[in-house]
Write a protein that holds these residues in place. Structure first.
Motif, short mmCIF file in Angstrom:
data_model
loop_
_atom_site.label_atom_id
_atom_site.label_comp_id
_atom_site.label_asym_id
_atom_site.label_seq_id
_atom_site.Cartn_x
_atom_site.Cartn_y
_atom_site.Cartn_z
N THR A 1 14.89 2.59 2.42
CA THR A 1 14.92 2.13 1.03
C THR A 1 13.84 2.79 0.18
O THR A 1 13.58 2.32 -0.94
CB THR A 1 14.75 0.60 0.96
OG1 THR A 1 13.50 0.24 1.56
CG2 THR A 1 15.89 -0.10 1.68
N PHE A 2 13.23 3.86 0.65
CA PHE A 2 12.21 4.54 -0.15
C PHE A 2 12.77 4.96 -1.51
O PHE A 2 12.16 4.74 -2.55
CB PHE A 2 11.67 5.76 0.60
CG PHE A 2 10.69 6.59 -0.20
CD1 PHE A 2 9.38 6.18 -0.33
CD2 PHE A 2 11.09 7.76 -0.83
CE1 PHE A 2 8.46 6.92 -1.07
CE2 PHE A 2 10.19 8.51 -1.57
CZ PHE A 2 8.87 8.10 -1.70
N GLY A 3 13.94 5.58 -1.50
CA GLY A 3 14.53 6.04 -2.75
C GLY A 3 14.82 4.90 -3.70
O GLY A 3 14.61 5.02 -4.92
N GLN A 4 15.31 3.77 -3.18
CA GLN A 4 15.60 2.63 -4.05
C GLN A 4 14.33 2.06 -4.66
O GLN A 4 14.29 1.70 -5.84
CB GLN A 4 16.34 1.55 -3.25
CG GLN A 4 17.74 1.96 -2.83
CD GLN A 4 18.33 0.99 -1.82
OE1 GLN A 4 17.70 0.69 -0.80
NE2 GLN A 4 19.51 0.50 -2.10
N PRO B 1 0.83 -1.21 0.00
CA PRO B 1 0.00 0.00 0.00
C PRO B 1 0.87 1.26 0.00
O PRO B 1 1.85 1.35 0.76
CB PRO B 1 -0.81 -0.12 1.29
CG PRO B 1 -0.83 -1.59 1.60
CD PRO B 1 0.51 -2.10 1.14
N ASN B 2 0.52 2.22 -0.84
CA ASN B 2 1.24 3.49 -0.86
C ASN B 2 1.21 4.16 0.51
O ASN B 2 2.19 4.80 0.93
CB ASN B 2 0.66 4.42 -1.91
CG ASN B 2 0.96 3.97 -3.33
OD1 ASN B 2 1.69 3.00 -3.53
ND2 ASN B 2 0.38 4.65 -4.30
N ASP B 3 0.10 4.02 1.20
CA ASP B 3 0.00 4.63 2.53
C ASP B 3 1.06 4.06 3.48
O ASP B 3 1.60 4.78 4.32
CB ASP B 3 -1.39 4.40 3.12
CG ASP B 3 -2.46 5.25 2.46
OD1 ASP B 3 -2.10 6.25 1.79
OD2 ASP B 3 -3.65 4.93 2.60
N ASP B 4 1.36 2.76 3.33
CA ASP B 4 2.39 2.15 4.18
C ASP B 4 3.77 2.68 3.82
O ASP B 4 4.62 2.90 4.70
CB ASP B 4 2.36 0.64 4.05
CG ASP B 4 1.19 -0.01 4.80
OD1 ASP B 4 0.49 0.72 5.55
OD2 ASP B 4 0.97 -1.21 4.62
N LEU B 5 4.04 2.87 2.53
CA LEU B 5 5.34 3.38 2.12
C LEU B 5 5.54 4.83 2.50
O LEU B 5 6.67 5.29 2.70
CB LEU B 5 5.50 3.20 0.60
CG LEU B 5 5.67 1.76 0.13
CD1 LEU B 5 5.48 1.66 -1.38
CD2 LEU B 5 7.02 1.19 0.53
N LEU B 6 4.45 5.59 2.62
CA LEU B 6 4.54 7.02 2.94
C LEU B 6 4.33 7.32 4.42
O LEU B 6 4.54 8.45 4.85
CB LEU B 6 3.51 7.79 2.11
CG LEU B 6 3.77 7.85 0.61
CD1 LEU B 6 2.56 8.39 -0.13
CD2 LEU B 6 5.01 8.68 0.30
N HIS B 7 3.92 6.31 5.19
CA HIS B 7 3.53 6.57 6.58
C HIS B 7 4.66 7.21 7.38
O HIS B 7 4.41 8.16 8.15
CB HIS B 7 3.09 5.27 7.26
CG HIS B 7 2.62 5.50 8.67
ND1 HIS B 7 1.33 5.86 8.99
CD2 HIS B 7 3.28 5.44 9.86
CE1 HIS B 7 1.22 6.02 10.29
NE2 HIS B 7 2.38 5.75 10.85
#
Length: 606
Positions: A72-75, A41-47
């Motif tokens: 690892t967000f950037g990767q 979920p995008n929400d999990d990656l942006l939380h």
């Protein structure tokens, strides 16, 4: 894009475009990862960023390393962009854009989102936004790159020991990898602050040691010291200073020849260049072995290590990514076929042998090559002192970059024609003299030995097709065009050159002679060796003391059929000590399933 002041490259790759993977183990591996990552979920990656920005208060998001600092967000961002280009799957582009926009909302809400990055995370998020700008023309990335760098210039500690050990301070690790992305940002934007900041993080200690061929450098962190050679690559491209390219060449030869296992993997307990000679062979042996030169060695963190099951033999996803980049840089810079060798090893026997990342973010962090066995598993079994588990950690950032690179490492070109460096089933489209041409690898290599290429062209066209002859292909290699044998030089680590006027449906068949060979762990453990067949490392079904001629494995091994494996061999009776009636089986490591014991390195009797 800034015009580069440095040196021109000999070859170009296809920039993640115009290359299509065909059905194979490797395409299935890539496609499975894409579905797993699209499901996050995008929400999990942006939380994490929303929490830092004060936009949410409740706990949530991903667990493990990512939940701790979204390292690892950037990767992941960059991998989505690259994977979109190589697949055309618009879902990947949409996810990349949504995540980048979501991060931008957080950065606009609070400067803390910009300031939260240490050197380790800054490097990765810079790479992600550089990828977004280069591959998706995502213009907000210009502002994000600039804001991130201005913050880093204000906050980062400049007075750190420049010998590259990872003990300078908790927030300043792997600083020597920063120049690669900073030089990329400079090339993409033309802004001088990136050029200035890149120069501040140069690594002359390492380059000077390499240039003097003084390899008593230890201990170094394995992945990041191969990765930092990509910083040297971008420094050469931008500045034209030859010392960077020469240091890369020397490092490539030294590490591949003296610090890697048969798989191309490196870094037992994540360590390169320890002062103890023979550390590779010793790292494969159990505590009760009596033939070790050294029971322990000091690793990159100045802690004492020996054979260490929890740290394994190779940090496989990260190590593969560093090598893929290095080989790509060296191939494009020099045009020399030899620089496809290390990438080939890890393509088939490194990341190509990994089981899928789970939806919980569990990955096979380390590959194990131990004499007394190992197995593939996504269960890590470690925890940080702060309670952070090994889920969604660094390898979950590099593995998607690895599989995106599969299509980008196959083909190169120059004004004279096409170069084929790796041999995954695939198709490439290109233009020669205004004519549209495509080349299709219709073989199932490496599951089958013969390579078969079919050419498609709108009209007859004259150009050179060059095929990389692998380092191991020292036997009787053969080439046919449309069924007719061609007299062409096919020497290891060179380009097999076929220049002619090509027609629609021309067929090229190449047989690089697969032969059995043993590769010793190192010069100090010459009777601890892995069995190889062509590009593949084979593993044994049981732990063994083999009584056999190491120079002629073809004399005591015979081919067999084994379900689930493309190739398999069995020892003839009389070669397993002390019970000579016993036999052992060998088969490709990359095809071994998860949780099944295997024995890669075996001991040979005197």
């Amino acid at each position: 894009m800034k015009e580069i002041r440095g040196m021109e490259t000999k070859l170009q790759n296809f920039g993640y475009r115009d290359v299509e993977l065909k059905e194979s183990h490797f395409k299935a591996q890539r496609d499975g990862l894409i579905e797993t990552y699209l499901a996050i979920p995008n929400d999990d990656l942006l939380h994490y960023f929303r929490q830092v920005a004060g936009l949410v208060e409740e706990d949530g998001g991903l667990e493990g390393w990512y939940g701790n600092n979204a390292c690892t967000f950037g990767q992941k961002l960059g991998a989505f962009a690259r994977l979109y280009l190589v697949t055309g799957d618009v879902r990947l582009k949409d996810k990349a854009l949504a995540l980048a926009d979501g991060w931008g909302v957080c950065a606009a809400a609070s400067q803390a989102v910009i300031d939260v990055n240490d050197t380790y995370v800054y490097d990765k998020v810079m790479g992600g936004f550089a990828d977004m700008l280069e591959y998706l023309q995502y213009e907000p990335a210009r502002d994000y790159l600039r804001r991130l760098t201005k913050s880093a210039m204000e906050r980062f500690q400049r007075e750190v020991p420049r010998d590259g050990l990872q003990t300078m301070s908790p927030s300043m690790i792997e600083w020597y990898t920063l120049p690669e992305q900073l030089y990329r940002a400079y090339v993409l934007t033309g802004e001088e602050l990136y050029l200035t900041f890149a120069g501040e993080w140069d690594y002359p200690y390492f380059w000077d040691k390499l240039l003097k061929r003084d390899f008593q450098i230890g201990p170094r962190h394995a992945y990041s010291h191969v990765n930092c050679l990509s910083s040297a690559a971008m420094a050469w491209q931008v500045t034209g200073e030859q010392r960077y390219l020469e240091a890369m060449r020397i490092a490539y030869d030294e590490i591949l020849q003296n610090h890697t296992f048969a798989t191309g993997g490196y870094g037992p307990a994540e360590t390169l260049f320890p002062d103890e000679e023979g550390y590779l062979g010793d790292s494969l042996k159990a505590a009760w072995d009596t033939d070790k030169r050294h029971e322990t060695y000091v690793n990159f963190g100045n802690s004492v290590r020996g054979r260490d099951d929890k740290w394994g033999s190779c940090e496989v996803s990260c190590c593969s990514w560093a090598v893929f980049k290095l080989c790509n840089y060296l191939l494009t810079f020099t045009g020399e076929a030899k620089y496809g060798d290390w990438a080939e090893k890890l393509l088939y026997n490194g990341c190509g042998g990994q089981p899928p990342i789970t939806g919980e973010g569990k990955v096979m962090y380390y590959a194990d090559y131990f004499i007394n066995g190992g197995f593939k598993s996504t269960e890590d079994g470690r925890t940080h002192g702060d309670g952070c588990s090994f889920e969604w950690q660094c390898c979950t950032g590099t593995f998607p970059e690895d599989v995106a690179e599969y299509a980008n490492m196959l083909y190169y070109r120059d004004e004279t024609g096409l170069y084929v460096s790796q041999y995954l089933p695939s198709r490439v489209a290109f233009a020669i003299g205004g004519e549209k041409v495509s080349l299709e690898n219709t073989s199932a290599y490496p599951k089958e030995k013969q390579l078969r290429f079919v050419l498609h062209s709108t009209a007859p066209v004259h150009f050179a097709l060059r095929f990389r002859v692998p380092a191991w292909a020292a036997g009787k290699n053969s080439v046919r065009i449309n069924g007719q044998t061609v007299d062409a030089a096919a020497l290891p680590n060179s380009w097999l050159v076929l220049e002619r006027t090509w027609q629609e449906q021309d067929v090229v068949e190449i047989d690089f002679a697969f032969t059995l060979r043993l590769e010793a762990a190192d010069a100090y453990s010459p009777r601890v060796a892995a069995l190889c067949y062509g590009p593949l490392v084979l593993v044994c079904n049981k732990m063994s003391l083999l009584d056999a001629d190491m120079a002629h494995p073809e004399e005591w091994l015979e081919p067999i059929e084994k379900e689930g494996y493309s190739f398999a061999f069995r020892t003839k009776p009389g070669h397993v000590k002390p019970f000579h009636r016993l036999v052992r089986e060998f088969y490709p490591y990359y095809e071994v399933p998860e949780k099944e014991w295997y024995y890669m390195y075996n001991r040979f009797a005197e």
